[in-house]
Design an enzyme around this catalytic site. Structure first.
Site, PDB file in Angstrom:
ATOM      1  N   SER A   1       0.938  -1.253  -0.536  1.00 17.49           N
ATOM      2  CA  SER A   1      -0.145   0.177   0.406  1.00 17.49           C
ATOM      3  C   SER A   1       0.623   1.304   0.388  1.00 17.49           C
ATOM      4  CB  SER A   1      -1.088  -0.162   1.491  1.00 17.49           C
ATOM      5  OG  SER A   1      -1.933   0.893   1.184  1.00 17.49           O
TER       6      SER A   1
ATOM      7  N   ASP B   1      -8.639  -4.554  -6.621  1.00 15.85           N
ATOM      8  CA  ASP B   1      -7.742  -3.827  -5.719  1.00 15.85           C
ATOM      9  C   ASP B   1      -8.673  -1.616  -6.248  1.00 15.85           C
ATOM     10  OD1 ASP B   1      -7.179  -2.157  -3.242  1.00 15.85           O
ATOM     11  OD2 ASP B   1      -4.746  -2.484  -3.984  1.00 15.85           O
TER      12      ASP B   1
ATOM     13  N   HIS C   1      -5.632  -5.456  -2.076  1.00 21.02           N
ATOM     14  CA  HIS C   1      -4.897  -5.063  -1.667  1.00 21.02           C
ATOM     15  C   HIS C   1      -3.727  -5.883  -1.030  1.00 21.02           C
ATOM     16  CE1 HIS C   1      -3.477  -1.219  -1.728  1.00 21.02           C
ATOM     17  NE2 HIS C   1      -3.848  -0.760  -0.142  1.00 21.02           N
TER      18      HIS C   1
END
Length: 491
Positions: free
Chosen positions: A174, A414, A440
């Protein structure tokens, strides 16, 4: 208040055994506070002194920064060191996910540094806007460089060697995935390569692609049900805002925009963390049978988003974001500061067929930034992308004759993947892992991500072989980096 019908509740509880833990709002990683101890391989913190401002020769202030280390597989003093980057939340230890499988394979040490201002690594007790000025990705990258050299020296002392350099590989998911890529880009002499898992390297002002991906991941029936929920809620807000907020149990959210943002986030989290069916199965069942779809969605939000995922609705309240007291469990104000000054990712409603309320627009976000941090707060998206390269990032460094050695991975479902790099370039392969619940960080975390999957177990992914194939590619690239082989043609 209209309650959801028994068939809907039955569907929800049939799904309940597959879930636990929490998936917090916005971009932050799944929190660890409800995770079983076996979810971690190291939770004993170690500390070192970090410089507050890396860009001022006059400011010599320091603060204590927390890190963790796992050395069970590190038997050879020449073996690699894997640096796992913690991001925009408390760093509770080193999670036992697929990175540990890679560490065992390569005999690597694993270390993880808590991001400045988060968890227990805050330089200040009061997070005023003025005190937050040292919170940025640029400062964080220098933190990583400083820590990397500190830890290398400690390894040298431990094994009584001098000027030895272990091969370092950096990992992140991320925002830490973006930091991972940027670290290799800016400090190629310190690390051999980088895994940027769901790395959001492209700062985006109005990120309409986020909701477009949510709609695509949901499919036509579920997307239509979500649009119906949004329209009905917007109507209810104009007639009796207290009543509709009470249905969702969030009467404390006085700002209608905050409430609308929460409702959009609740849906997005289901796809982001690999749990699409917990949302869509009961919602489509209610929608297709003509039952109260708003009540059905309220049950999902209360039972799962708040109850099982553990999200606190107060984190969406702008008055809460104004609170400046630092603490180990705070992170909302800090991340919004980074959003409002550096990367934006404003999740605004697309102009057509939006799932999100049109009330969640650019003005809502800019007003939030000004309200929480003061007038004049504005995200310098263009400068961020100019500095790092955005999705066109390239780390080719001719002075040391090496290619980027950055692998980008993304899950097909995602909504953040459109802020990542999805097209391969020399030395920078981009891998899309495609399946129904591939969200994710799926390459390291598996499916779903609530509950935590030990060693990133991929057996619950809709297409486990897609995950296994990506993982084999990652391992192959790491092997080449450790051998200093050219990877520019192996896309």
């Amino acid at each position: 208040m209209v309650s959801s019908p028994p068939p809907l509740l039955l569907l929800l509880f049939l799904l309940l055994p597959s879930l636990c833990s929490s998936a917090p709002a916005f971009l932050r990683s799944p929190p660890s506070r409800l995770a079983h101890p076996s979810s971690f391989v190291a939770q004993q913190p170690v500390w070192f002194r970090q410089r507050l401002d890396h860009f001022s020769s006059q400011d010599r202030r320091e603060f204590q920064q927390r890190y963790y280390e796992f050395l069970d597989y590190f038997k050879d003093p020449n073996a690699p060191i894997f640096l796992r980057i913690c991001g925009e939340s408390t760093c509770s230890g080193i999670p036992n996910d697929y990175l540990l499988v890679l560490a065992k394979k390569f005999g690597a040490a694993v270390v993880s540094l808590e991001h400045r201002y988060y968890g227990e690594s805050s330089p200040f007790e009061e997070l005023t806007t003025d005190n937050l000025k040292y919170l940025s990705s640029k400062q964080a990258l220098f933190d990583l460089a400083s820590y990397r050299n500190f830890y290398q020296e400690s390894i040298n002392k431990k094994f009584n060697t001098t000027e030895k350099e272990n091969p370092w590989i950096v990992f992140g998911v991320s925002y830490p995935g973006a930091l991972s890529a940027w670290f290799r880009l800016k400090f190629p002499h310190l690390v051999r390569g980088s895994l940027s898992s769901s790395g959001v390297v492209l700062a985006v002002h109005n990120y309409t692609a986020f909701d477009q991906q949510v709609a695509a991941s949901a499919g036509p029936a579920c997307a239509n049900a979500l649009r119906d929920v949004t329209q009905e809620v917007d109507k209810a807000l104009t007639s009796n805002s207290h009543k509709i907020k009470a249905l969702f149990g969030v009467e404390q959210l006085k700002n209608d925009g905050d409430f609308r943002y929460l409702l959009a986030d609740a849906a997005a989290e289901a796809f982001q963390y690999g749990n699409p069916d917990i949302l869509c199965l009961p919602l489509v069942a209610a929608y297709s049978s003509g039952q109260n779809v708003v009540a059905a969605y309220a049950e999902f939000v209360k039972l799962f988003f708040f109850g099982i995922f553990g999200v606190n609705p107060i984190s969406y309240d702008q008055e809460h974001l104004k609170l400046t007291k630092s603490g180990p469990d705070t992170g909302d104000r800090q991340w919004w500061y980074q959003v409002c000054t550096e990367v934006a990712y404003f999740q605004v409603a697309p102009s057509q067929n939006s799932i999100r309320s049109p009330g969640v627009n650019e003005k809502y976000h800019l007003d939030l930034c000004a309200n929480v941090f003061g007038n004049g707060t504005y995200p310098e998206v263009d400068i961020t992308n100019l500095y790092y390269g955005g999705s066109g990032i390239t780390g080719i460094a001719p002075l040391i004759s090496t290619t980027s050695n950055i692998v980008f991975t993304n899950g097909s479902q995602d909504p953040w993947r459109h802020a990542s790099k999805q097209i391969s370039s020399p030395g920078e392969p981009a891998i899309i892992i495609t399946c129904h619940n591939c969200g994710h960080g799926v390459d390291l975390r598996g499916c779903p991500q609530s509950p935590h999957q030990i060693e990133g177990d991929a057996t619950k992914c809709a297409k486990p072989n897609e995950v296994h194939k990506a993982r084999q590619q990652i391992a192959d690239y790491i092997q080449k980096w450790l051998k200093n082989e050219d990877t520019s043609s192996t896309l």
